[in-house]
Design a protein around this motif. Structure first.
Motif, mmCIF file in Angstrom:
data_model
loop_
_atom_site.group_PDB
_atom_site.id
_atom_site.type_symbol
_atom_site.label_atom_id
_atom_site.label_comp_id
_atom_site.label_asym_id
_atom_site.label_seq_id
_atom_site.Cartn_x
_atom_site.Cartn_y
_atom_site.Cartn_z
ATOM 1 N N ASP A 126 0.856 -1.183 0.000
ATOM 2 C CA ASP A 126 0.000 0.000 0.000
ATOM 3 C C ASP A 126 0.900 1.244 0.000
ATOM 4 O O ASP A 126 1.182 1.853 1.038
ATOM 5 N N VAL A 127 1.401 1.596 -1.184
ATOM 6 C CA VAL A 127 2.273 2.760 -1.338
ATOM 7 C C VAL A 127 1.629 3.678 -2.372
ATOM 8 O O VAL A 127 1.725 3.429 -3.582
ATOM 9 N N PRO A 128 0.913 4.694 -1.939
ATOM 10 C CA PRO A 128 0.204 5.556 -2.887
ATOM 11 C C PRO A 128 1.185 6.359 -3.740
ATOM 12 O O PRO A 128 2.296 6.677 -3.312
ATOM 13 N N LEU A 152 4.190 10.237 -3.361
ATOM 14 C CA LEU A 152 5.113 10.425 -2.247
ATOM 15 C C LEU A 152 6.518 10.610 -2.829
ATOM 16 O O LEU A 152 7.222 9.658 -3.129
ATOM 17 N N ARG A 161 3.848 -0.455 3.706
ATOM 18 C CA ARG A 161 3.007 0.726 3.792
ATOM 19 C C ARG A 161 3.894 1.956 3.689
ATOM 20 O O ARG A 161 5.029 1.978 4.164
ATOM 21 N N ALA A 162 3.360 3.019 3.104
ATOM 22 C CA ALA A 162 4.096 4.290 3.008
ATOM 23 C C ALA A 162 3.117 5.429 3.204
ATOM 24 O O ALA A 162 1.947 5.356 2.791
ATOM 25 N N SER A 163 3.587 6.507 3.855
ATOM 26 C CA SER A 163 2.734 7.671 4.101
ATOM 27 C C SER A 163 3.626 8.863 4.389
ATOM 28 O O SER A 163 4.831 8.723 4.650
ATOM 29 N N ARG A 164 3.015 10.032 4.356
ATOM 30 C CA ARG A 164 3.744 11.251 4.701
ATOM 31 C C ARG A 164 3.580 11.523 6.189
ATOM 32 O O ARG A 164 2.488 11.415 6.743
ATOM 33 N N SER A 165 4.683 11.919 6.832
ATOM 34 C CA SER A 165 4.663 12.261 8.251
ATOM 35 C C SER A 165 5.411 13.583 8.409
ATOM 36 O O SER A 165 6.653 13.601 8.516
ATOM 37 N N ILE A 194 8.862 11.262 4.533
ATOM 38 C CA ILE A 194 8.106 10.149 3.955
ATOM 39 C C ILE A 194 8.536 8.896 4.697
ATOM 40 O O ILE A 194 9.732 8.616 4.814
ATOM 41 N N GLU A 195 7.558 8.135 5.214
ATOM 42 C CA GLU A 195 7.861 6.924 5.961
ATOM 43 C C GLU A 195 7.398 5.700 5.174
ATOM 44 O O GLU A 195 6.274 5.674 4.663
ATOM 45 N N CYS A 252 11.165 0.662 9.699
ATOM 46 C CA CYS A 252 10.634 1.943 9.215
ATOM 47 C C CYS A 252 11.770 2.750 8.615
ATOM 48 O O CYS A 252 12.763 3.041 9.285
#
Length: 813
Positions: free
Chosen positions: A551-553, A556, A589-593, A597-598, A666
């Motif tokens: 799940d890496v949109p 990013l 998984r990847a998301s912005r923090s 980017i994590e 991470c």
């Protein structure tokens, strides 16, 4: 008290008390009686004398010793006595009164005048006594002060001096100083200026003060040649003037600042020496500079001796007179110190004990000489005082620091020994630091050599391992092309590729630890990077039947090297796949923090024990509970991850609840803002079809199997292939077949691939041939060298055949 002889008081011996009024009356009464008797005698024997002729003398004495009252009383008594004894009839006041009147006038006049003179004298005497007492007190004070005081006339003769002056100027007493003439004074002591240069007599502060009529102050060195005693003295001279305003004398104050000067010189010397000792790691050069610093303030000559390879070596020597250094060297050369000789630097080194001789007797110098010539050389040195201290490190004496005086005639004392000891302690620290530094430098050089050897070994290992792996993989590919997939072929392919990954990890670690990794930074979408990483890790994931959830949109964005970031994610996926039982689940998984980017990789594997968490990113570290050692690798994957992430300005962390609870890694990277870039399409290519445009290809490799199999693959792709196994054969073949593209092994016999490439392009008609380096050396430096040699591409064995197909198409398009 020390001054010129004092004048005696006018009224008798010093300290005699002056008469009182009563004593004056007594003196007058006695005088009157005596004078009356005398007058009466003359009256009976020689006729009548002039009345009152002798009485004025009594009045004078009474007024002188008793004052006005005593004089008047005496006058009255004299008149009564005269009337009684000298006038007939007695007390006849009616006779001739003229004599009485004259007497009374004379007596009163004498009384008034004499009383005034006596009173004035008494006051003068009292003042003289007070002045003398004050002068005595002043002399006592001046003799009690530490400073020297001298008063001289314009000719330079001493009029007054105190004990301090005599001591500073080297006289046994003040009287000796006062008796001394100018020439005697010049022989008694020598005077030097602030720079230890002899001071001419006309430049003395006293003479300058008389000449310029202003106060003069200088700091001078007074040396007594007879004893070698030195006094640094602040000299302040001020002219004194007579009643006409003309300078007639000069007063000079002498303040002994020897101790202060010595403290300043010693403190400054220690500070400068410490600075020199800490300024260089070349202790030999540094000690030589320190020895020079000691001259002339601390010593007339100084030397340092060190033990090197079991021998005592004179490292440095300095002398106040450079010409004397040759004399010292000649003395050491002709009469070297013998082991066991009492005294000297060798003895200090042997015993580890300091030596000091405050006053070297002439007899001792002569006794130390082995022959008349030796004695002559020793006398020429003129040594007066000497000290030597050991240089000791951890209980072992490694040298000696020596000082001596000669020309200056100074004598060393306990303070000088303490100074030398302090300097030796600092020198030892500098020597030890320098030696440790040199040892560290040697160890570092050895480590660097070992590291280079390791890198060269790893590069050679990679080359030697890749050479046999290349034909194996090529053979597997051919078998798949010709006979279709089979279980046995798949096993061989999988294991060979595993060996290739191990080789790549070793070479990556070598490059990373040496800082040789060069990143090709560009704007990247983390989703694309993850897609490439999944493709790289998928064979192992499929082999172990894991379920992968990604799940890496898109969007990013990071700035990084696409290949290296894909390697980071692939290593994390491979790590998760290896340390988990078959059929496990892996989540990406990847998301912005915030500004970062994590990317998180979660598995359900064996987990990590708490004590292993701090070490999980170290090289060659593996969890001991690994289920499958066949897939264990070398323990380099996570170390590579940490290093590559750090090179991108990010950080990586791990979390695990413990053994059997799985783990989560991470990766945190600096994020970028902006639109998503278009996905980069990977080149299509397969081994199942023929290329649309066959080209003439020449394969050159000294490994027959590698050359044959690579030629077969290229032929299967539809190309016209020729092959050779060394440089001369390739040149002959190229002149005949005119290839459009040449795949050259770099490590060829006779001539290497670089030389072969240059010669191929030198053949007429082959100036445009495309050259591809095929080698087991895949470090960045190897790729740069190929590019600098004119090669169009660089392939690392074993060759990915899809990449080879795409490369041939691109180069011959």
């Amino acid at each position: 008290m020390h001054h010129q002889p004092r004048p005696q008081s006018v009224d008798g011996p010093e300290g005699e008390p002056l008469p009182s009024g009563a004593r004056g009356l007594a003196v007058a009464a006695l005088s009157l009686v005596l004078l009356t008797l005398v007058s009466y005698f003359f009256d009976t024997r020689g006729g009548r004398p002039t009345l009152f002729l002798l009485y004025p003398a009594a009045v004078l004495l009474a007024a002188w010793y008793g004052g006005l009252r005593a004089g008047l009383v005496t006058t009255a008594l004299a008149a009564l006595l005269g009337q009684y004894f000298l006038v007939t009839p007695r007390f006849d006041w009616g006779g001739d009164r003229s004599q009485l009147a004259v007497f009374l006038v004379e007596a009163v006049t004498i009384t008034v005048v004499t009383a005034r003179v006596a009173r004035s004298r008494q006051r003068t005497v009292a003042r003289l006594r007070e002045g003398r007492a004050a002068l005595d007190k002043l002399h006592a004070v001046l003799d009690g002060v530490d400073d020297g005081i001298v008063v001289q006339d314009v000719a330079g003769r001493a009029l007054y001096a105190n004990e301090g002056a005599a001591q500073i100027l080297g006289y046994p007493s003040v009287d000796a100083l006062l008796r001394a003439q100018g020439a005697e004074g010049a022989q008694r002591f020598e005077v030097f200026d602030e720079r230890r240069q002899a001071l001419p007599p006309e430049e003395m502060p006293g003479r300058n003060a008389l000449r310029t009529r202003v106060a003069i102050e200088r700091e001078l060195l007074f040396r007594v040649p007879a004893t070698g005693e030195e006094h640094w003295t602040v000299v302040r001279s001020k002219p004194l003037y007579d009643a006409k305003g003309k300078p007639d004398s000069v007063i000079t104050l002498l303040r002994d600042v020897t101790q202060r000067r010595r403290d300043e010189v010693r403190g400054g010397f220690i500070a400068r020496a410490a600075q020199e000792l800490g300024s260089s790691i070349d202790y030999a050069e540094t000690l030589a500079r320190v020895v020079k610093l000691a001259v002339p303030d601390i010593a007339d000559w100084a030397a340092v001796d060190l033990v090197e390879d079991g021998r005592v070596v004179r490292l440095a020597i300095a002398h106040v007179d450079p010409a004397k250094i040759a004399l010292l060297e000649e003395l050491d050369r002709r009469y070297p110190s013998r082991p066991g000789t009492p005294g000297g630097a060798r003895n200090v080194i042997r015993t580890g004990q300091s030596e000091m001789v405050s006053d070297i007797p002439v007899a001792a110098v002569e006794a130390a000489a082995s022959d008349p010539e030796h004695q002559k050389l020793l006398r020429a040195l003129g040594l007066r005082s000497y000290l030597s201290v050991p240089l000791s490190v951890r209980g072992a004496t490694i040298g000696a620091l020596s000082f001596a005086t000669a020309e200056s005639q100074r004598r060393y004392g306990p303070e000088d020994l303490a100074l030398a000891t302090a300097l030796a302690e600092r020198a030892v620290v500098a020597i030890e630091h320098a030696r440790l530094y040199r040892e560290n430098e040697r160890a570092l050089a050895e480590a660097e050599r070992a590291n280079r050897s390791k890198d060269e070994f790893l590069a050679m290992l990679g080359h030697e391992l890749r050479n046999p792996l290349a034909p194996i993989l090529t053979a597997v590919a051919l078998m798949k092309m010709r006979g279709g997939p089979s279980k046995e072929i798949a096993v061989v392919e999988r294991q060979v590729k595993h060996v290739v990954r191990l080789v790549d990890d070793l070479l990556d670690v070598s490059r990373i630890t040496r800082g040789k990794v060069e990143l090709k930074l560009e704007r990247l979408d983390l989703a694309e990077v993850t897609t490439r990483a999944v493709e790289m890790a998928m064979p192992l994931i499929e082999q172990r039947a894991h379920h992968l959830d990604v799940d890496v949109p898109a969007g990013l964005m990071v700035r990084g090297d696409a290949v290296r970031l894909a390697q980071v994610v692939a290593n994390l996926l491979n790590n998760a796949a290896k340390y988990m039982e078959k059929g496990g689940r892996i989540g990406v998984r990847a998301s912005r923090s915030g500004a970062s980017i994590e990317l998180r990789v979660r598995d359900e594997g064996i987990g990590i024990a708490p004590e292993m968490l701090p070490r999980v990113f170290e090289m060659f570290t593996q969890e001991t509970q690994a289920l499958d050692r066949a897939q264990g690798g070398l323990g380099l994957g996570l170390a590579i991850v940490k290093s590559l992430v750090a090179l991108h300005g990010g950080e990586v962390s791990v979390r695990s609840e413990g053994v059997g609870a799985g783990s989560e890694f991470c990766v945190r990277l600096p994020g970028l803002e902006g639109e998503v870039t278009a996905p980069t399409s990977l080149p299509d290519g397969g081994l199942g079809g023929r290329t649309s445009s066959p080209v003439r290809v020449m394969v050159v490799d000294d490994n027959d199997d590698a050359a044959d199999l690579l030629a077969d693959v290229l032929a299967t792709m539809g190309h016209d292939v020729s092959k050779a196994h060394d440089g001369p054969g390739a040149l002959s073949l190229a002149a005949e077949r005119r290839p459009q593209l040449a795949l050259l092994d770099i490590g060829l016999p006779v001539m290497d691939g670089y030389e072969l490439g240059r010669r191929l392009r030198a053949i007429e008609g082959l100036g445009g041939i495309k050259l591809v380096a095929v080698t087991g050396y895949g470090q960045d430096s190897d790729r740069r060298r190929s590019e600098e040699a004119g090669f169009d591409a660089h392939l690392v064995k074993p060759i990915e055949l899809d990449a080879l197909s795409a490369l041939v198409s691109r180069l011959t398009r």
